[in-house]
Design an enzyme around this catalytic site. Structure first.
Site, PDB file in Angstrom:
ATOM      1  CE1 TYR A 216     -45.386 -62.233  23.305  1.00 17.47           C
ATOM      2  CE2 TYR A 216     -45.055 -64.057  24.762  1.00 17.47           C
ATOM      3  CZ  TYR A 216     -45.725 -63.436  23.835  1.00 17.47           C
ATOM      4  OH  TYR A 216     -46.965 -64.138  23.359  1.00 17.47           O
ATOM      5  NE  ARG A 229     -47.501 -64.717  18.555  1.00 18.00           N
ATOM      6  CZ  ARG A 229     -47.694 -64.686  19.774  1.00 18.00           C
ATOM      7  NH1 ARG A 229     -48.250 -65.835  20.428  1.00 18.00           N
ATOM      8  NH2 ARG A 229     -47.205 -63.596  20.540  1.00 18.00           N
ATOM      9  CD  GLU A 331     -51.291 -72.131  24.469  1.00 21.55           C
ATOM     10  OE1 GLU A 331     -50.807 -71.416  25.354  1.00 21.55           O
ATOM     11  OE2 GLU A 331     -50.532 -73.119  24.028  1.00 21.55           O
TER      12      GLU A 331
HETATM   13  C1  3EB Z   1     -48.322 -66.976  23.895  1.00 21.67           C
HETATM   14  O1  3EB Z   1     -48.724 -66.715  22.998  1.00 21.67           O
HETATM   15  C2  3EB Z   1     -48.914 -68.201  24.688  1.00 21.67           C
HETATM   16  O2  3EB Z   1     -43.309 -70.989  24.676  1.00 21.67           O
HETATM   17  O3  3EB Z   1     -43.584 -72.324  22.910  1.00 21.67           O
HETATM   18  C3  3EB Z   1     -47.832 -70.496  22.948  1.00 21.67           C
HETATM   19  C4  3EB Z   1     -47.468 -71.003  22.040  1.00 21.67           C
HETATM   20  C5  3EB Z   1     -47.380 -70.129  23.995  1.00 21.67           C
HETATM   21  C6  3EB Z   1     -46.100 -71.487  22.368  1.00 21.67           C
HETATM   22  C7  3EB Z   1     -43.939 -71.399  23.653  1.00 21.67           C
HETATM   23  C8  3EB Z   1     -46.046 -70.339  24.354  1.00 21.67           C
HETATM   24  C9  3EB Z   1     -45.465 -71.146  23.704  1.00 21.67           C
HETATM   25  O4  3EB Z   1     -47.331 -66.398  24.452  1.00 21.67           O
HETATM   26  C10 3EB Z   1     -47.957 -69.202  25.062  1.00 21.67           C
END
Ligand code: 3EB
Length: 336
Positions: A216, A229, A331
């Protein structure tokens, strides 16, 4: 974890289940039962209760997550093949059958000067425990913290958590595990982290529709979130641990404030993820999903929309919880 030397070995994973797969799959389900009865079974690895359930236990396999369900929540139970031993080492509660381990700990933020150092401490403690165990490989981690969206910009508590997590992750994390990070709202500044680990490493899976979270860009904070993921378990039959998945495409949140559109985008992300994992089946009776919904008033409509899209077979556990980006209303995570 930008700027650090530990990088996951995998980017986009598209291969079929690996030859090294070898463990009997863990069995994960939502059940309505008495905690004591579940804990009396020798192969029970963990029992997780949600909200203010009356059930409780001193058993290290028992954990309560401080998120409310819509009505009385079922218990989540993890069952292993073969007998489970258990104990506590310092603050770490653990259980293991030799192939898989459940590990959990809670860290009081006040004793660590805030959420960042509490996260660092939690991760280094768990990593140290795993390194000394027969089950050195993280597959899946859950993180629950109070008031996740409090604070502005880089001072937001989620971003501080990410920074501390990045420091606490060490060589125990060859690949990032699949993960969830969700906000509770009970005012208790206690970070709760629990994990599933295995004797054999899993295979991280990334989503072609989404930028890898650990890449990111800077706008989301100084430390990118360290998670994959999904994680394919090293199991003899295919099993996928799916991280918290929201309406993020690339790195951008889509459909702010539009619940139904976010749900559709999230389901598109899940489809894409299952494809990338080489999954040959769609979500069904063997795919327990956990759905975090920001506003309690949205929970029923989310359940209805999900049942309409997925059918009645998919076991759903809906919880009121705060997603780590303010504009995200829901989520979904799960096992498939
Ligand atoms: C995202 O896709 C949504 O910081 O461990 C989803 C799963 C999210 C895990 C983490 C954050 C986390 O960024 C947020």
């Amino acid at each position: 974890m930008r700027g650090m030397t530990i990088l996951p070995a995998h980017t986009v994973e598209t291969s079929t289940p690996a030859a090294s797969a070898s463990l009997a799959p863990l069995h994960v389900e939502y059940v309505r039962a008495a905690t004591a009865d579940l804990l009396a079974q020798a192969n029970t690895l963990a029992v997780i209760g949600f909200g203010d359930t009356a059930q409780t236990s001193d058993d290290p396999r028992w954990l309560r997550v401080r998120l409310d369900a819509d009505g009385a929540a079922p218990l989540e139970v993890w069952r292993a093949a073969g007998p489970v031993t258990r104990g506590r080492d310092g603050d770490v509660a653990w259980a293991s059958n030799g192939d898989y381990a459940f590990v959990a700990l809670e860290v009081d933020e006040a004793t660590h000067g805030g959420i960042a150092d509490a996260a660092r401490h939690a991760y280094s403690t768990l990593a140290q425990w795993l390194r000394r165990s027969a089950t050195a490989h993280f597959l899946r981690i859950w993180n629950y913290l109070d008031a996740i969206n409090d604070g502005e910009g880089d001072a937001e508590r989620y971003r501080l958590f990410c920074a501390g997590r990045a420091v606490g992750m060490d060589s125990a994390f060859v690949d990032y595990p699949a993960a969830t990070a969700i906000g509770v709202r009970d005012g208790r500044r206690v970070l709760q982290v629990y994990a599933l680990a295995a004797r054999v490493p899993g295979h991280a899976v990334e989503n072609p529709r989404q930028l890898n979270a650990w890449r990111y860009p800077r706008q989301y904070g100084p430390s990118a979130p360290g998670f994959a993921r999904a994680m394919r378990a090293p199991s003899s039959s295919p099993q996928l641990y799916i991280s918290g998945t929201a309406a993020i495409v690339g790195h951008t949140s889509h459909h702010p404030e539009d619940l139904a559109a976010q749900l559709n985008e999230t389901l598109a992300n899940l489809d894409s993820l299952l494809g990338a994992a080489g999954s040959t089946s769609s979500l069904g009776a063997m795919s327990p999903l956990k759905v975090y919904v920001r506003h309690a008033s949205d929970v029923q409509i989310v359940r209805e929309l999900l049942c309409a899209r997925l059918g009645d077979e998919v076991p759903l556990l809906l919880l009121q919880g705060d997603v780590c980006r303010r504009e995200l209303l829901l989520e979904i995570e799960g096992v498939h």
